[in-house]
Motif scaffolding. Structure first.
Motif, short mmCIF file in Angstrom:
data_model
loop_
_atom_site.label_atom_id
_atom_site.label_comp_id
_atom_site.label_asym_id
_atom_site.label_seq_id
_atom_site.Cartn_x
_atom_site.Cartn_y
_atom_site.Cartn_z
N VAL A 122 -3.86 0.32 6.54
CA VAL A 122 -4.85 1.20 6.11
C VAL A 122 -4.47 2.75 5.67
O VAL A 122 -4.97 3.21 4.77
CB VAL A 122 -6.09 1.21 7.47
N ALA A 178 -5.11 2.50 2.08
CA ALA A 178 -6.51 2.27 2.02
C ALA A 178 -7.45 3.36 2.12
O ALA A 178 -7.04 4.19 2.71
CB ALA A 178 -6.75 1.05 2.84
N ASP A 179 -8.64 3.05 1.80
CA ASP A 179 -9.85 4.11 2.13
C ASP A 179 -10.42 3.95 3.56
O ASP A 179 -10.80 4.81 4.13
CB ASP A 179 -10.57 4.19 0.96
N GLY A 180 -10.24 2.85 4.15
CA GLY A 180 -11.00 2.37 5.14
C GLY A 180 -10.45 0.92 5.75
O GLY A 180 -9.83 0.29 5.33
N TRP A 181 -11.26 0.88 6.89
CA TRP A 181 -11.05 -0.58 7.60
C TRP A 181 -12.30 -1.15 7.82
O TRP A 181 -13.51 -0.62 7.92
CB TRP A 181 -10.40 -0.30 9.27
N MET A 182 -12.23 -2.49 7.54
CA MET A 182 -13.42 -3.41 7.93
C MET A 182 -13.29 -4.38 9.02
O MET A 182 -12.55 -5.63 8.94
CB MET A 182 -13.77 -4.23 6.42
N GLY A 201 -12.58 -4.96 -0.71
CA GLY A 201 -12.35 -5.10 0.55
C GLY A 201 -11.19 -6.35 0.69
O GLY A 201 -11.26 -7.44 -0.05
N TYR A 245 -10.75 -1.15 1.21
CA TYR A 245 -10.89 -1.51 2.61
C TYR A 245 -10.05 -2.56 3.12
O TYR A 245 -10.28 -3.74 2.62
CB TYR A 245 -12.25 -1.53 2.86
N ALA A 290 -9.67 7.54 8.16
CA ALA A 290 -10.14 6.30 7.18
C ALA A 290 -11.81 6.13 7.51
O ALA A 290 -12.01 6.12 8.83
CB ALA A 290 -9.43 5.32 7.46
N GLU A 291 -12.40 5.57 6.68
CA GLU A 291 -13.73 5.16 6.85
C GLU A 291 -13.51 3.88 7.61
O GLU A 291 -13.01 2.90 7.53
CB GLU A 291 -14.62 5.07 5.53
N VAL A 292 -14.79 3.49 8.36
CA VAL A 292 -14.93 2.51 9.36
C VAL A 292 -16.13 1.71 8.82
O VAL A 292 -17.03 2.25 9.00
CB VAL A 292 -14.61 2.46 10.75
#
Length: 274
Positions: free
Chosen positions: A191, A195-199, A113, A178, A225-227
């Protein structure tokens, strides 16, 4: 839905290895640790979360990669994450080596992250202008991904450059990256690019942000993207709400405190695992 936990690990909080072992034994999927290299005493920058006084743990934070290596040595399943690493403040060649080494030794359990930072003084002490921190972080992450993926890795950018080089070990898991931060077109462009996702911290406003994130991913020609809502204080209603949006992991907030207090909070979350 997978549930993870995060804690400000300090020299006064529950030891990270004990926390990692306890979280894994109880069935939690991940452990994330934040990063602040130092906190200048001038306090020119107001606390990002709006507190009147910055909590003490910000200035006592352990290095997340060193602490996660300690956690890796006593666990075998739980994912080991930075939540978040301040990418603009880290030299990318050395950091890429450290992350790859941790991922190699842990059997591919690292999740990275990353974020841009909010403390102007802290960032400037690393020789980075506050206004350029997003661009610097982007190049550092792209450079690290090159080192992780290419046998002869070179990179040329405005903030970091190095000639084609050998760098092993290569990570087992990637690792997935992320980006943390508030919703918006600028953040979602980062993202979507690398990136693979957002945090999202706390998870507030996620539903309204999803169409904007999906649009950014579509423009980049990639899947959604994954969240992963991060630092959440859970309730059944909140977790059901996230599950209804298709969210597959939520990271719950633990107090930065001695073992007794942390374990009580951890045990209080166990009921949400079912």
């Amino acid at each position: 839905m997978r549930l993870g936990v995060t804690m400000f690990a300090t020299d006064r909080s529950m030891p990270v290895a004990e926390l990692a072992r306890a979280a894994e034994e109880r069935g939690f999927a991940s452990l994330y640790l934040p990063e602040h290299t130092h906190i200048p005493v001038s306090r020119r920058t107001a606390p990002a979360a709006g507190q009147a006084v910055l909590p003490e743990e910000y200035g006592r934070t352990l290095d997340p990669l060193v602490a996660l290596a300690h956690a890796a040595a006593v666990t075998g399943r739980i994912a080991l994450g930075t939540g978040i690493m301040l990418a603009a403040q880290r030299e990318p060649i050395v950091t890429a080596k450290a992350v790859a080494t941790l991922d190699h030794l842990s059997g591919g359990r690292v999740v990275l992250g990353v974020g841009f930072g909010w403390n102007v003084e802290e960032i400037e002490d690393h020789g980075v202008a506050y206004g350029s921190r997003r661009d610097v972080a982007r190049e550092h992450i792209l450079a690290m991904k090159t080192l992780w993926s290419e046998e002869e890795a070179g990179f040329t950018g405005g903030h970091v450059s190095f000639e084609p080089s050998w760098s092993w070990p290569k990570p087992v898991s990637g690792p997935p990256v992320y980006v943390g931060g508030a919703a918006g077109p600028k953040l979602f462009a980062h993202v979507a690019e690398y990136a693979d996702g957002w945090m999202p911290i706390g998870g507030k406003g996620v539903r309204a942000a999803l169409p904007v994130l999906r649009e950014a991913c579509e423009k980049a020609g990639r899947e959604m993207a994954e969240v992963i809502p991060f630092g959440t204080l859970p309730s059944e209603e909140k977790l059901d709400y996230y599950a209804g949006m298709g969210i597959e992991e939520v990271v719950l907030s633990l107090p930065s405190a001695p073992a007794g207090q942390v374990l009580a909070a951890l045990d209080g979350y166990v009921g949400f695992l079912t």
